[in-house]
Design an enzyme around this catalytic site. Structure first.
Site, short mmCIF file in Angstrom:
data_model
loop_
_atom_site.label_atom_id
_atom_site.label_comp_id
_atom_site.label_asym_id
_atom_site.label_seq_id
_atom_site.Cartn_x
_atom_site.Cartn_y
_atom_site.Cartn_z
CG ASP A 1 17.18 -32.21 -22.58
OD1 ASP A 1 18.12 -32.27 -23.42
OD2 ASP A 1 16.48 -33.19 -22.26
NE ARG B 1 43.18 -36.04 -8.57
CZ ARG B 1 43.05 -34.73 -8.71
NH1 ARG B 1 43.76 -33.91 -7.95
NH2 ARG B 1 42.25 -34.23 -9.62
CE LYS C 1 51.83 -35.08 -0.67
NZ LYS C 1 51.37 -34.55 -1.94
NE ARG D 1 47.08 -35.00 -0.66
CZ ARG D 1 47.34 -33.98 -1.47
NH1 ARG D 1 46.58 -32.91 -1.46
NH2 ARG D 1 48.36 -34.03 -2.30
CG ASP E 1 43.55 -30.51 -8.75
OD1 ASP E 1 43.09 -29.52 -9.36
OD2 ASP E 1 42.84 -31.30 -8.13
CB ALA F 1 49.74 -25.43 -8.05
#
Length: 315
Positions: free
Chosen positions: A40, A99, A195, A197, A225, A227
């Site tokens: 399982d 993170r 930058k 995000r 990650d 990239a």
């Protein structure tokens, strides 16, 4: 070696090759441990040698498949604890969920702290890890944490290339300390990519702070990650006159479109370490993988013999 009787090293399925390299460096064999799956999908663990009174180091990166490897780690720790190991050091070359180390918006979990609690509750006495996404994660644990850095390994490699005038570039403000460390070892200047995000795994380059024109740029991060961030940064550096551009990181997560992005990028070389195994489908011509086995081996010896681990990083 003198420490073979009471020093035992085991590994799960996350990164067995790294564990083999570490034991080869130490001159001892891997402990006999079996990880099975029930029909399982449940994980079963069998320890096939005595660990009573032993100083045990359990090597297991919590890399993809993350949840499978986390459960393996916890069950192996529990098995070792119940088998009367004297001390269990969880060796986590890559610490997954790092993170998620703070609340970015209301009702967010802090999963890096949750995982630290679970590892401690399972029975780990100590943690040995490398390049946490945020250094303060060490404080999430109520047990001792030895935090290694891959920067000296990367620095030695780039010094061997004799690249001339170099600028070390941090892909964001949070990575400046890491970039400064590498720059200090290379005798280089630093630059920072500004930058934003807008959402997870999506970033937009706004500015490059620092002089990059005519220099060889080395972009350093802890994780690559998808990239997206690092390849956008490479394009920005190219537009600002960088001569050659290299990328480096400690943890090659390489999820989603990472390989395609890195292959198509202006990077001359992408240098990573083997804290996470790179599967064949993620390999490409510009990729260079450096081993962290000697560093972890030295750290394990020092922990076992109650010596200073920080001495490994004194220049």
């Amino acid at each position: 070696m003198l420490y073979t009787n009471k020093l035992k090293i085991f590994t799960g399925n996350a990164n067995p090759r790294l564990a083999e390299e570490i034991t080869e460096y130490l001159g001892i064999g891997l402990g006999k441990l079996q990880v099975n799956r029930f029909s399982d999908g449940e994980i079963g663990v069998g320890i096939n040698e005595s660990v009573r009174g032993a100083d045990v180091f359990l090597i297991q990166s919590t890399c993809p498949p993350v949840n499978e490897n986390v459960m393996e780690l916890l069950i192996m720790i529990d098995a070792l604890r119940r088998a009367s190991a004297k001390r269990i050091c969880a060796v986590l070359p890559y610490y997954g969920y790092a993170r998620q180390d703070r609340k970015l918006k209301a009702r967010d979990p802090i999963t890096a702290k949750l995982l630290a609690n679970i590892i401690t509750a399972a029975g780990a006495s100590r943690v040995l890890t490398m390049d946490l996404h945020a250094g303060q994660i060490q404080g999430f644990f109520d047990i001792p944490v030895d935090h290694l850095t891959g920067v000296p390994i990367l620095a030695d490699y780039f010094l061997s290339l004799e690249l001339g005038e170099v600028v070390v570039v941090s892909p964001d403000v949070g990575g400046v300390t890491r970039a400064r460390d590498l720059a200090s070892r290379l005798g280089a200047s630093i630059a920072i990519i500004d930058k934003r995000r807008p959402r997870p795994n999506v970033s937009e380059v706004l500015h490059v702070v620092g002089e990059v024109e005519g220099k060889t740029a080395i972009v350093i991060d802890d994780i690559i990650d998808t990239a997206g961030t690092i390849t956008q940064g490479a394009q920005a550096l190219l537009e600002r006159g960088a001569k050659d551009i290299y990328a480096c990181c400690t943890h090659a997560v390489f999820s989603g479109p990472a390989r395609e992005r890195l292959e198509a990028s202006p990077f001359k070389e992408v240098v990573v370490t083997n804290t996470i195994p790179v599967p064949p489908e993620n390999a490409f011509d510009k990729l260079r993988v450096l081993t962290v086995a000697p560093l972890f081996g030295e750290a394990i010896i020092r922990i076992h013999e109650d010596l200073s681990v920080s001495k490994l990083f004194e220049e």
